[in-house]
Design a protein around this motif. Structure first.
Motif, mmCIF file in Angstrom:
data_model
loop_
_atom_site.group_PDB
_atom_site.id
_atom_site.type_symbol
_atom_site.label_atom_id
_atom_site.label_comp_id
_atom_site.label_asym_id
_atom_site.label_seq_id
_atom_site.Cartn_x
_atom_site.Cartn_y
_atom_site.Cartn_z
ATOM 1 N N ARG A 10 0.835 -1.207 0.000
ATOM 2 C CA ARG A 10 0.000 0.000 0.000
ATOM 3 C C ARG A 10 0.873 1.261 0.000
ATOM 4 O O ARG A 10 0.593 2.213 -0.720
ATOM 5 C CB ARG A 10 -0.951 -0.021 1.202
ATOM 6 C CG ARG A 10 -2.061 -1.039 1.046
ATOM 7 C CD ARG A 10 -2.775 -1.361 2.367
ATOM 8 N NE ARG A 10 -3.163 -0.243 3.165
ATOM 9 C CZ ARG A 10 -4.384 0.319 3.177
ATOM 10 N NH1 ARG A 10 -5.351 -0.169 2.412
ATOM 11 N NH2 ARG A 10 -4.647 1.339 3.969
ATOM 12 N N LYS A 24 -8.541 -4.440 1.801
ATOM 13 C CA LYS A 24 -8.771 -5.515 0.829
ATOM 14 C C LYS A 24 -7.444 -5.806 0.140
ATOM 15 O O LYS A 24 -6.891 -4.933 -0.549
ATOM 16 C CB LYS A 24 -9.840 -5.114 -0.176
ATOM 17 C CG LYS A 24 -11.186 -4.910 0.469
ATOM 18 C CD LYS A 24 -12.206 -4.419 -0.526
ATOM 19 C CE LYS A 24 -13.530 -4.200 0.205
ATOM 20 N NZ LYS A 24 -14.464 -3.441 -0.607
ATOM 21 N N GLN A 63 -6.478 -7.833 -2.411
ATOM 22 C CA GLN A 63 -6.403 -7.782 -3.874
ATOM 23 C C GLN A 63 -6.484 -6.349 -4.375
ATOM 24 O O GLN A 63 -5.789 -5.979 -5.323
ATOM 25 C CB GLN A 63 -7.501 -8.632 -4.512
ATOM 26 C CG GLN A 63 -7.321 -8.821 -6.003
ATOM 27 C CD GLN A 63 -5.993 -9.478 -6.354
ATOM 28 O OE1 GLN A 63 -5.674 -10.552 -5.871
ATOM 29 N NE2 GLN A 63 -5.206 -8.815 -7.188
ATOM 30 N N GLU A 64 -7.302 -5.536 -3.733
ATOM 31 C CA GLU A 64 -7.393 -4.130 -4.118
ATOM 32 C C GLU A 64 -6.041 -3.442 -3.967
ATOM 33 O O GLU A 64 -5.616 -2.675 -4.844
ATOM 34 C CB GLU A 64 -8.434 -3.402 -3.268
ATOM 35 C CG GLU A 64 -8.500 -1.921 -3.555
ATOM 36 C CD GLU A 64 -9.394 -1.162 -2.587
ATOM 37 O OE1 GLU A 64 -10.076 -0.237 -3.054
ATOM 38 O OE2 GLU A 64 -9.403 -1.493 -1.379
ATOM 39 N N ASP A 92 -3.805 -4.555 -6.762
ATOM 40 C CA ASP A 92 -4.285 -3.988 -8.033
ATOM 41 C C ASP A 92 -3.936 -2.506 -8.141
ATOM 42 O O ASP A 92 -3.464 -2.049 -9.187
ATOM 43 C CB ASP A 92 -5.802 -4.165 -8.177
ATOM 44 C CG ASP A 92 -6.215 -5.610 -8.405
ATOM 45 O OD1 ASP A 92 -5.356 -6.463 -8.721
ATOM 46 O OD2 ASP A 92 -7.428 -5.890 -8.251
ATOM 47 N N VAL A 93 -4.150 -1.758 -7.069
ATOM 48 C CA VAL A 93 -3.837 -0.331 -7.080
ATOM 49 C C VAL A 93 -2.334 -0.125 -7.252
ATOM 50 O O VAL A 93 -1.896 0.744 -8.018
ATOM 51 C CB VAL A 93 -4.363 0.364 -5.804
ATOM 52 C CG1 VAL A 93 -3.818 1.787 -5.675
ATOM 53 C CG2 VAL A 93 -5.884 0.369 -5.788
#
Length: 166
Positions: free
Chosen positions: A58, A98, A100-101, A104-105
């Motif tokens: 992240r 999340k 996977q989010e 993906d981001v």
């Protein structure tokens, strides 16, 4: 773990060498996270640290976005993960994040960064805190940022399942 990283070339022009080292380090973080469950990715290092592999993913999504889109490309876009409220939210909010989010981001921001970087000369400048910052400096900084955090990722992965490596 499947390691499909391509080692950076030992020779080449400056842009090629910088881009390949950055790609190496991006791929290294992915390798450190590969094959782990969501709970393992959320596992924090050792108190008082709030660092986790998911937090690192992240964080690096935010870093990619900030340096390439905001600084180098001059985009006026919001920070990720609620960092405008708390600068450590990328690390603090992993329990409810999340997985996977986040991945993906991160990959989306890497794609934006690649596109922006490929369209700019090394001497292109962006603005940061009222001063100029070159594309060259951003690439070197990104390599340093990933290298430092990949060291953290290596320790986190070793704590999770004993896997170590470059």
């Amino acid at each position: 773990m499947t390691d499909t990283r391509v080692p950076p070339p030992l020779t080449g022009d400056e842009l090629t060498v910088l881009n390949n080292w950055l790609e190496w380090h991006r791929a290294t973080l992915a390798v450190k996270c590969e094959g782990l469950s969501d709970d393992q990715l959320r596992l924090r290092s050792a108190e008082p640290s709030i660092m986790s592999l998911l937090g690192l993913v992240r964080h690096m999504a935010h870093v990619e976005r900030s340096w390439f889109r905001v600084v180098l490309n001059g985009e006026d876009i919001p920070k990720l993960w609620g960092k405008e409220l708390d600068n450590d939210n990328d690390f603090k909010q992993v329990d409810s994040a999340k997985v996977q989010e986040a991945f993906d981001v991160w990959q989306e921001e890497i794609e934006h960064a690649r596109r922006i970087s490929s369209a700019k000369p090394l001497d292109a400048v962006g603005e940061r805190h009222g001063g100029e910052c070159s594309h060259r400096w951003i690439l070197v900084h990104m390599i340093e940022e990933y290298a430092r955090h990949n060291g953290h990722a290596d320790l986190l992965r070793e704590r999770i399942d004993g896997v170590t490596g470059e």
